[in-house]
Each structure stands twice: as C-alpha cells, then as structure tokens.
Design a protein around this motif. Sequence first.
Motif, PDB file in Angstrom:
ATOM      1  N   GLU A   2       6.376   1.788   8.587  1.00  0.00           N
ATOM      2  CA  GLU A   2       6.195   0.421   8.331  1.00  0.00           C
ATOM      3  C   GLU A   2       4.405   0.519   7.948  1.00  0.00           C
ATOM      4  O   GLU A   2       3.750   1.077   9.178  1.00  0.00           O
ATOM      5  CB  GLU A   2       6.439  -0.636   9.142  1.00  0.00           C
ATOM      6  CG  GLU A   2       6.007  -1.819   8.528  1.00  0.00           C
ATOM      7  CD  GLU A   2       6.440  -3.052   9.592  1.00  0.00           C
ATOM      8  OE1 GLU A   2       6.629  -4.225   9.487  1.00  0.00           O
ATOM      9  OE2 GLU A   2       6.443  -2.639  10.994  1.00  0.00           O
ATOM     10  N   GLY A   3       3.915   0.014   6.944  1.00  0.00           N
ATOM     11  CA  GLY A   3       2.614  -0.342   6.829  1.00  0.00           C
ATOM     12  C   GLY A   3       2.268  -1.616   7.260  1.00  0.00           C
ATOM     13  O   GLY A   3       2.590  -2.833   6.739  1.00  0.00           O
ATOM     14  N   TYR A  17      -0.106  -4.806   8.708  1.00  0.00           N
ATOM     15  CA  TYR A  17      -1.710  -5.266   8.556  1.00  0.00           C
ATOM     16  C   TYR A  17      -1.848  -6.281   9.595  1.00  0.00           C
ATOM     17  O   TYR A  17      -0.945  -7.361   9.956  1.00  0.00           O
ATOM     18  CB  TYR A  17      -1.926  -5.700   7.148  1.00  0.00           C
ATOM     19  CG  TYR A  17      -1.761  -4.520   6.204  1.00  0.00           C
ATOM     20  CD1 TYR A  17      -2.863  -3.867   5.613  1.00  0.00           C
ATOM     21  CD2 TYR A  17      -0.301  -4.084   5.533  1.00  0.00           C
ATOM     22  CE1 TYR A  17      -2.796  -2.888   4.770  1.00  0.00           C
ATOM     23  CE2 TYR A  17      -0.260  -3.086   4.807  1.00  0.00           C
ATOM     24  CZ  TYR A  17      -1.513  -2.435   4.393  1.00  0.00           C
ATOM     25  OH  TYR A  17      -1.394  -1.606   3.163  1.00  0.00           O
ATOM     26  N   ASP A  18      -3.320  -6.702   9.967  1.00  0.00           N
ATOM     27  CA  ASP A  18      -3.707  -7.921  10.665  1.00  0.00           C
ATOM     28  C   ASP A  18      -3.926  -8.936   9.735  1.00  0.00           C
ATOM     29  O   ASP A  18      -3.900  -8.906   8.386  1.00  0.00           O
ATOM     30  CB  ASP A  18      -4.816  -7.376  11.648  1.00  0.00           C
ATOM     31  CG  ASP A  18      -5.966  -7.196  10.929  1.00  0.00           C
ATOM     32  OD1 ASP A  18      -6.074  -7.366   9.403  1.00  0.00           O
ATOM     33  OD2 ASP A  18      -7.064  -6.423  11.519  1.00  0.00           O
ATOM     34  N   ASN A  44      -6.348  -5.804   7.449  1.00  0.00           N
ATOM     35  CA  ASN A  44      -6.631  -4.343   7.901  1.00  0.00           C
ATOM     36  C   ASN A  44      -5.558  -3.403   8.236  1.00  0.00           C
ATOM     37  O   ASN A  44      -4.574  -4.080   9.037  1.00  0.00           O
ATOM     38  CB  ASN A  44      -7.693  -4.365   9.150  1.00  0.00           C
ATOM     39  CG  ASN A  44      -8.949  -4.650   8.867  1.00  0.00           C
ATOM     40  OD1 ASN A  44      -9.619  -4.395   8.019  1.00  0.00           O
ATOM     41  ND2 ASN A  44      -9.341  -5.978   9.607  1.00  0.00           N
ATOM     42  N   LEU A  45      -5.343  -2.472   7.875  1.00  0.00           N
ATOM     43  CA  LEU A  45      -3.940  -1.533   8.183  1.00  0.00           C
ATOM     44  C   LEU A  45      -4.055  -1.084   9.582  1.00  0.00           C
ATOM     45  O   LEU A  45      -5.036  -0.485  10.056  1.00  0.00           O
ATOM     46  CB  LEU A  45      -4.005  -0.258   7.379  1.00  0.00           C
ATOM     47  CG  LEU A  45      -2.739   0.669   7.367  1.00  0.00           C
ATOM     48  CD1 LEU A  45      -1.863  -0.001   6.986  1.00  0.00           C
ATOM     49  CD2 LEU A  45      -3.072   1.997   6.625  1.00  0.00           C
ATOM     50  N   THR A  93      -1.137   0.691  11.143  1.00  0.00           N
ATOM     51  CA  THR A  93      -0.530   1.703  11.417  1.00  0.00           C
ATOM     52  C   THR A  93      -1.153   3.180  10.485  1.00  0.00           C
ATOM     53  O   THR A  93      -0.955   3.393   9.410  1.00  0.00           O
ATOM     54  CB  THR A  93       0.886   1.562  10.818  1.00  0.00           C
ATOM     55  OG1 THR A  93       0.902   1.140   9.436  1.00  0.00           O
ATOM     56  CG2 THR A  93       1.726   0.878  11.594  1.00  0.00           C
ATOM     57  N   THR A  94      -2.364   3.545  11.291  1.00  0.00           N
ATOM     58  CA  THR A  94      -3.227   4.279  10.711  1.00  0.00           C
ATOM     59  C   THR A  94      -2.949   5.680  10.929  1.00  0.00           C
ATOM     60  O   THR A  94      -3.556   6.621  10.509  1.00  0.00           O
ATOM     61  CB  THR A  94      -4.749   3.982  10.856  1.00  0.00           C
ATOM     62  OG1 THR A  94      -4.902   3.981  12.425  1.00  0.00           O
ATOM     63  CG2 THR A  94      -5.057   2.680  10.045  1.00  0.00           C
ATOM     64  N   TYR A 121       2.393   4.814  12.636  1.00  0.00           N
ATOM     65  CA  TYR A 121       3.236   4.964  11.665  1.00  0.00           C
ATOM     66  C   TYR A 121       4.289   5.904  12.077  1.00  0.00           C
ATOM     67  O   TYR A 121       3.988   7.301  11.816  1.00  0.00           O
ATOM     68  CB  TYR A 121       2.597   5.280  10.500  1.00  0.00           C
ATOM     69  CG  TYR A 121       3.237   5.561   8.992  1.00  0.00           C
ATOM     70  CD1 TYR A 121       3.429   4.161   8.413  1.00  0.00           C
ATOM     71  CD2 TYR A 121       3.796   6.445   8.635  1.00  0.00           C
ATOM     72  CE1 TYR A 121       4.275   4.120   7.226  1.00  0.00           C
ATOM     73  CE2 TYR A 121       4.429   6.303   7.275  1.00  0.00           C
ATOM     74  CZ  TYR A 121       4.768   5.234   6.867  1.00  0.00           C
ATOM     75  OH  TYR A 121       5.446   5.107   5.465  1.00  0.00           O
TER      76      TYR A 121
END
Length: 208
Positions: free
Chosen positions: A116-117, A119-120, A124-125, A127-128, A133
Amino acid sequence: MSEDDLEFADGTFSVKGSPDRSMGIKAAAFAAHAAHNLPDGMEPGLEATAVFDPPNFSWPAGAHAAVVEVDTETGDTRLVRYVAVDDVGTPVNPMIIDGQVHGGITQGIAAALYEEGAYDDDGNLLTTTMATYLVPSAAELPSFETDRTETQADNPIGAKGVGETGTIAAAPAVINALLDALSPFGVTDIQIPATPERVWRAIQEVKP
C-alpha cells in the motif's frame, strides 16, 4: 528482369523456371542495406510493414481459489493454499506461462494483503521502505497449485494472453477467502490491503 519474373517461397527468392538462380531473404536484405550501385535518388535499405488483424480478440479464462487462516486476536492473515486453472489457448512456452502465472498470483496476493502506498495529510509518502511497504516473499506464500485447459483462440497459433491472469484473479480470490473466514463474525467488507490492523478493526467493529 521484371519483378513478375520472381517467385518467393520458404524464405527464398528465385527466377521462374530457373530455380538455380536464387537468393535467400537474409542475403537480399543485406544486399539492399549495403548496396552501392543503386539508381540515382534511391537510398540503400529494405523496409516492409504489415499489420495483422485477427478475425476476433482472444479471451483468456480461468478459475482461482484461495484458502486462508486468520488469527482473530491479531488480525494476521496467512495464505495456506492457492489453486489456479487458466486457459491461455495453445501454450507456446509452458515454462514461461507458469512463470507468468506464478508472478501474477504473487502480485495479486501482495495487493490483497501487503502492499500500500500510504500518505499523511500533507501528501508525504509514509511507506518508503520495505519495512513499511511489505512485499511478500516465499515465507508468506504457499506452493501454488496450477493447471491449465487449452481452448484455441481464433488466430493462426491459437494462443491467448497470459501476462495478467494471476494479477487479475489473485486479489479477489484472497479477499473472498478472507471474508468467508470472517463471515461468522458478521464482517462483509474490508479495505485492501487487508493488513492485520484492518482485519482486527473489522472484527472489533462488528462485535456486539
């Protein structure tokens, strides 16, 4: 010599009535590419364009089924069995077909349970890394049980597509299995990926 005097068969050009005077298509292409005695205004090279329009599209088909176990205390979902039967028409390379199906199933399972990607609120991503991820490895996957039927497509070799068979079928198969396992609790829907937290929350929300 007129072009009407030439015949072409089995990759070879020959002169009508003089089969000893012949040239293979590879030699002809090289001669055209490296020609130095062409008429003025003619450039070396050889090009041909053809468009194949089959009488109908091909329609791959298949049936996929998954069996899962759910830890209702933690929400952890484990895939314990996966069975897939696909029909991709006439198999051209069975090993490549198996590889495509296995990879597609894994990708579909990943979409259903792990990847899953996120974001806040500022975009901002979150799951980097591979720690957030989650990509399934062999440790999370059972040995796939696969088979196939063969129904020829309406084209010269009878083949159908195979690249997305597992990808399309795996995610709904896994989620359907999960919802079936949760049905005694009254859970009828869950967002993907069905992470342990989401599964646990889904169970808590329907508890009396």
